[in-house]
Enzyme design. Structure first.
Site, short mmCIF file in Angstrom:
data_model
loop_
_atom_site.label_atom_id
_atom_site.label_comp_id
_atom_site.label_asym_id
_atom_site.label_seq_id
_atom_site.Cartn_x
_atom_site.Cartn_y
_atom_site.Cartn_z
N GLN A 13 22.56 39.07 67.06
CA GLN A 13 22.83 40.42 67.02
C GLN A 13 24.04 40.90 66.31
N ASP A 14 25.14 40.56 66.70
CA ASP A 14 26.24 41.06 66.10
C ASP A 14 26.36 40.61 64.73
N LEU A 62 28.05 24.66 63.99
CA LEU A 62 29.44 24.54 64.29
C LEU A 62 29.97 23.15 64.94
N LEU A 83 31.30 34.19 64.68
CA LEU A 83 30.44 34.84 65.91
C LEU A 83 29.47 33.83 66.52
N ALA A 84 29.37 32.83 66.03
CA ALA A 84 28.39 31.78 66.33
C ALA A 84 28.87 31.18 67.65
N ALA A 85 27.90 30.80 68.69
CA ALA A 85 28.29 30.54 69.90
C ALA A 85 27.09 30.02 70.82
N TYR A 98 27.32 20.92 75.98
CA TYR A 98 27.07 21.64 74.68
C TYR A 98 27.57 23.02 74.39
N SER A 132 35.83 36.94 74.65
CA SER A 132 34.89 37.78 75.31
C SER A 132 35.32 38.28 76.62
N GLU A 134 34.10 37.82 79.20
CA GLU A 134 33.73 36.88 80.32
C GLU A 134 34.86 36.08 80.68
N TYR A 156 30.57 28.72 80.09
CA TYR A 156 30.89 29.76 78.74
C TYR A 156 32.13 30.34 78.69
N LYS A 160 34.99 30.04 76.10
CA LYS A 160 35.53 31.12 75.33
C LYS A 160 37.14 31.33 75.31
P1 NAP Z 1 23.65 35.85 69.78
O1 NAP Z 1 22.87 37.09 69.51
O2 NAP Z 1 23.42 34.95 70.88
O3 NAP Z 1 24.23 35.09 68.63
C1 NAP Z 1 24.81 33.82 68.37
C2 NAP Z 1 24.80 33.17 66.99
O4 NAP Z 1 25.27 31.98 66.92
C3 NAP Z 1 23.13 33.12 66.54
O5 NAP Z 1 22.99 33.41 65.20
C4 NAP Z 1 23.13 31.58 66.72
O6 NAP Z 1 22.02 30.98 65.85
C5 NAP Z 1 24.18 30.96 66.46
N1 NAP Z 1 24.46 29.61 66.65
C6 NAP Z 1 24.38 29.11 68.11
N2 NAP Z 1 24.62 27.82 68.07
C7 NAP Z 1 25.19 27.63 66.92
C8 NAP Z 1 25.73 26.56 66.42
N3 NAP Z 1 25.77 25.27 67.08
N4 NAP Z 1 26.03 26.46 65.00
C9 NAP Z 1 25.77 27.55 64.13
N5 NAP Z 1 25.36 28.70 64.83
C10 NAP Z 1 24.97 28.68 65.99
O7 NAP Z 1 25.13 36.47 70.15
P2 NAP Z 1 25.78 38.02 70.02
O8 NAP Z 1 25.49 38.54 71.30
O9 NAP Z 1 25.57 38.35 68.39
O10 NAP Z 1 27.47 37.54 70.16
C11 NAP Z 1 28.19 37.31 68.92
C12 NAP Z 1 29.40 36.55 69.49
O11 NAP Z 1 30.17 37.21 70.22
C13 NAP Z 1 29.08 35.24 70.30
O12 NAP Z 1 30.05 34.28 70.16
C14 NAP Z 1 29.12 35.68 71.69
O13 NAP Z 1 29.57 34.51 72.62
C15 NAP Z 1 30.28 36.72 71.58
N6 NAP Z 1 30.27 37.92 72.42
C16 NAP Z 1 29.25 38.48 72.71
C17 NAP Z 1 29.18 39.76 73.69
C18 NAP Z 1 28.04 40.67 73.70
O14 NAP Z 1 28.19 41.43 74.73
N7 NAP Z 1 26.99 40.51 72.87
C19 NAP Z 1 30.53 40.04 74.24
C20 NAP Z 1 31.77 39.22 73.98
C21 NAP Z 1 31.62 38.44 73.16
P3 NAP Z 1 20.27 31.25 65.89
O15 NAP Z 1 19.90 32.62 65.62
O16 NAP Z 1 19.90 29.96 65.40
O17 NAP Z 1 20.28 30.88 67.63
O1 G4F Z 2 23.26 40.44 80.22
P1 G4F Z 2 23.89 39.20 81.11
O2 G4F Z 2 23.30 38.06 80.91
O3 G4F Z 2 25.42 39.49 80.21
P2 G4F Z 2 26.83 38.60 80.68
O4 G4F Z 2 26.51 37.32 81.66
O5 G4F Z 2 27.46 39.67 81.15
O6 G4F Z 2 27.23 37.98 79.36
C1 G4F Z 2 26.99 38.60 78.24
O7 G4F Z 2 28.39 39.43 78.05
C2 G4F Z 2 29.37 38.85 77.74
C3 G4F Z 2 30.71 39.65 77.73
O8 G4F Z 2 31.21 39.84 78.98
C4 G4F Z 2 29.26 37.87 76.45
F1 G4F Z 2 30.63 37.14 76.24
C5 G4F Z 2 28.21 37.11 76.80
O9 G4F Z 2 27.94 36.08 75.58
C6 G4F Z 2 26.89 37.70 76.85
O10 G4F Z 2 26.64 38.35 75.87
O11 G4F Z 2 24.36 39.47 82.24
C7 G4F Z 2 24.87 40.65 83.05
C8 G4F Z 2 24.88 40.84 84.40
C9 G4F Z 2 25.27 39.25 85.26
O12 G4F Z 2 26.09 39.72 86.26
C10 G4F Z 2 23.97 38.78 85.62
O13 G4F Z 2 24.14 38.17 86.84
O14 G4F Z 2 23.31 40.90 84.79
C11 G4F Z 2 23.03 40.26 86.12
N1 G4F Z 2 21.70 39.99 85.96
C12 G4F Z 2 20.69 40.16 86.82
N2 G4F Z 2 19.51 39.80 86.70
C13 G4F Z 2 20.90 39.09 85.12
C14 G4F Z 2 19.77 39.20 85.44
N3 G4F Z 2 21.32 38.59 83.91
C15 G4F Z 2 20.34 37.89 83.25
N4 G4F Z 2 20.41 37.46 81.94
N5 G4F Z 2 19.01 37.87 83.72
C16 G4F Z 2 18.61 38.36 84.95
O15 G4F Z 2 17.48 38.36 85.37
#
Ligand code: NAP
Ligand code: G4F
Length: 344
Positions: A13-14, A62, A83-85, A98, A132, A134, A156, A160
């Site tokens: 996404q990002d 990674l 951004l990968a994770a 993992y 994050s 988190e 996770y 982080k």
């Molecule tokens: P995402 O959509 O899950 O994207 C993760 C990316 O990492 C994808 O491109 C994925 O590739 C790649 N990846 C996973 N495992 C890998 C590996 N072993 N080697 C190389 N690439 C790998 O996550 P996002 O929401 O864009 O978030 C971007 C970053 O910000 C992540 O590090 C996430 O933990 C962090 N973050 C996200 C949020 C949020 O709310 N979105 C908040 C705080 C921090 P594939 O496409 O092949 O799966």
């Molecule tokens: O959407 P979530 O899975 O996001 P979560 O756990 O907050 O993590 C996301 O945000 C983090 C930043 O704080 C990132 F670092 C991380 O990579 C990711 O992008 O869940 C949000 C909330 C949780 O409390 C979960 O328990 O929604 C609650 N929830 C309730 N029902 C659910 C569900 N979450 C998911 N995924 N699926 C459900 O059915």
């Protein structure tokens, strides 16, 4: 001279929004993609196809230190965005080792590659680490800011915290220009389909069109600070334009429950969520993060960054996107969701 940027996680996404931003700013953008049996490039098709693609992709992972080092030596980027994770909290309980290898040690592998290449280049490479909210987990103060202690509640979150502190440590030890963005939840129509917001908007749109009957969720009382991903990637870029590297919270400072997200989503479609949403304990987590609320004062004052898209606008953008997607699926006569019963 044209600046070069490397984005790990460019297919996510990002990564897709950041690649668009950097292309619009004139960067030569390189992206790391991992090998998969499917393309996995849906979010960036518009950037990699055609006679003159805007983003150049390189295979890598990674977990592969020597491949990362070789790539960084080859590209010699001015800016690296990590951004990968393995980014799914629930999945990290099923795959803790993992998650640690990719999300924690993967960050170290990039920093090591940068440290080596930094020695024989005159210009300082700038590094962004995707930290994050988190990491705050079982929060010790509200709202959370840069000085709030971490208390992670998932493999996770723990991974982080390692990625965050190893980045700070390399900044302090080797004078790397390395910054961490502590981003609170940010969403978009490109959000992965097993994160709760997209799971809700995707299911509600399908329910509206008669393609699905129920939506099974876990904890409806969880509270989050949800923003728009397109706004948040601007903060990433701004961090790397500062003379000094530093760490910043990026958030909206607004709190909403999962239940509220359901209410707004279904009402946008003229439906009542109570008729369709069922709580399924399989979606509960072994340890939950009840509340995350960010204070982004430092990003606002130092980076001049503010979120533009409101919570209501975000929900509407996601619902409208998923309604359009569901219509296309229905017209194509197919059901492309294979994972809506997966536990995540
Ligand atoms: P995402 O959509 O899950 O994207 C993760 C990316 O990492 C994808 O491109 C994925 O590739 C790649 N990846 C996973 N495992 C890998 C590996 N072993 N080697 C190389 N690439 C790998 O996550 P996002 O929401 O864009 O978030 C971007 C970053 O910000 C992540 O590090 C996430 O933990 C962090 N973050 C996200 C949020 C949020 O709310 N979105 C908040 C705080 C921090 P594939 O496409 O092949 O799966
Ligand atoms: O959407 P979530 O899975 O996001 P979560 O756990 O907050 O993590 C996301 O945000 C983090 C930043 O704080 C990132 F670092 C991380 O990579 C990711 O992008 O869940 C949000 C909330 C949780 O409390 C979960 O328990 O929604 C609650 N929830 C309730 N029902 C659910 C569900 N979450 C998911 N995924 N699926 C459900 O059915």
């Amino acid at each position: 001279m044209q600046r070069r940027a490397l984005i790990t996680g460019v297919t996510g996404q990002d990564g897709s929004y950041l690649a668009e931003l950097l292309v619009s700013k004139g960067y030569a953008v390189h992206g790391l993609r991992r090998r998969s049996s499917t393309f996995g490039t849906e979010r960036i098709e518009h950037l990699i196809r055609g006679n003159d693609p805007c983003v150049e992709l390189h295979y890598g992972d990674l977990s592969d230190a020597s491949g990362l080092a070789r790539l960084i030596r080859q590209i010699r980027p001015h800016e690296v965005y990590n951004l990968a994770a393995q980014s799914h909290v629930r999945v990290s309980f099923d795959q803790p080792a993992y998650t640690a290898d990719v999300t924690a040690v993967g960050t170290l592998r990039i920093l090591e590659a940068l440290r080596d290449v930094q020695d024989d280049t005159s210009e300082q490479i700038r590094f962004y680490q995707a930290s994050s909210s988190e990491m705050y987990g079982k929060v010790v103060e509200t709202p959370q800011k840069e000085t709030t202690p971490f208390y992670p509640r998932s493999p996770y979150g723990v991974a982080k915290v390692y990625g965050h502190w190893i980045t700070v440590n390399y900044r302090e030890s080797y004078d790397l220009h390395a910054s961490c963005g502590i981003l609170f939840n940010h969403e978009s129509p490109r959000r992965g389909e097993t994160f709760v917001t997209r799971k809700i908007t995707r299911a509600a749109a399908r329910i509206k069109l008669g393609m699905q009957e129920k939506l099974h969720l876990g904890n409806l009382d969880a509270k989050r600070d949800w923003g728009f991903a397109g706004d948040y990637v601007e903060a990433m870029w701004l961090m790397l334009q500062q003379p000094q590297a530093d760490d910043y919270v990026v958030a909206t400072n607004e709190l909403h429950t999962v239940r509220e997200f359901c209410e707004l989503t279904f009402s946008r479609l003229g439906l009542d969520y109570l008729d369709f949403v069922e709580v399924d304990p399989r979606y509960f987590r072994p340890a939950e993060v009840d509340l995350l609320l960010g204070d982004a004062t430092k990003a606002r004052t130092t980076l001049d960054w503010t979120p533009r898209v409101s919570f209501q606008e975000l929900v509407e953008m996601m619902v409208d996107g998923d309604l359009e997607l569901a219509r296309r699926e229905r017209n194509a006569g197919g059901d492309t969701i294979s994972q809506h019963r997966m536990v995540a």
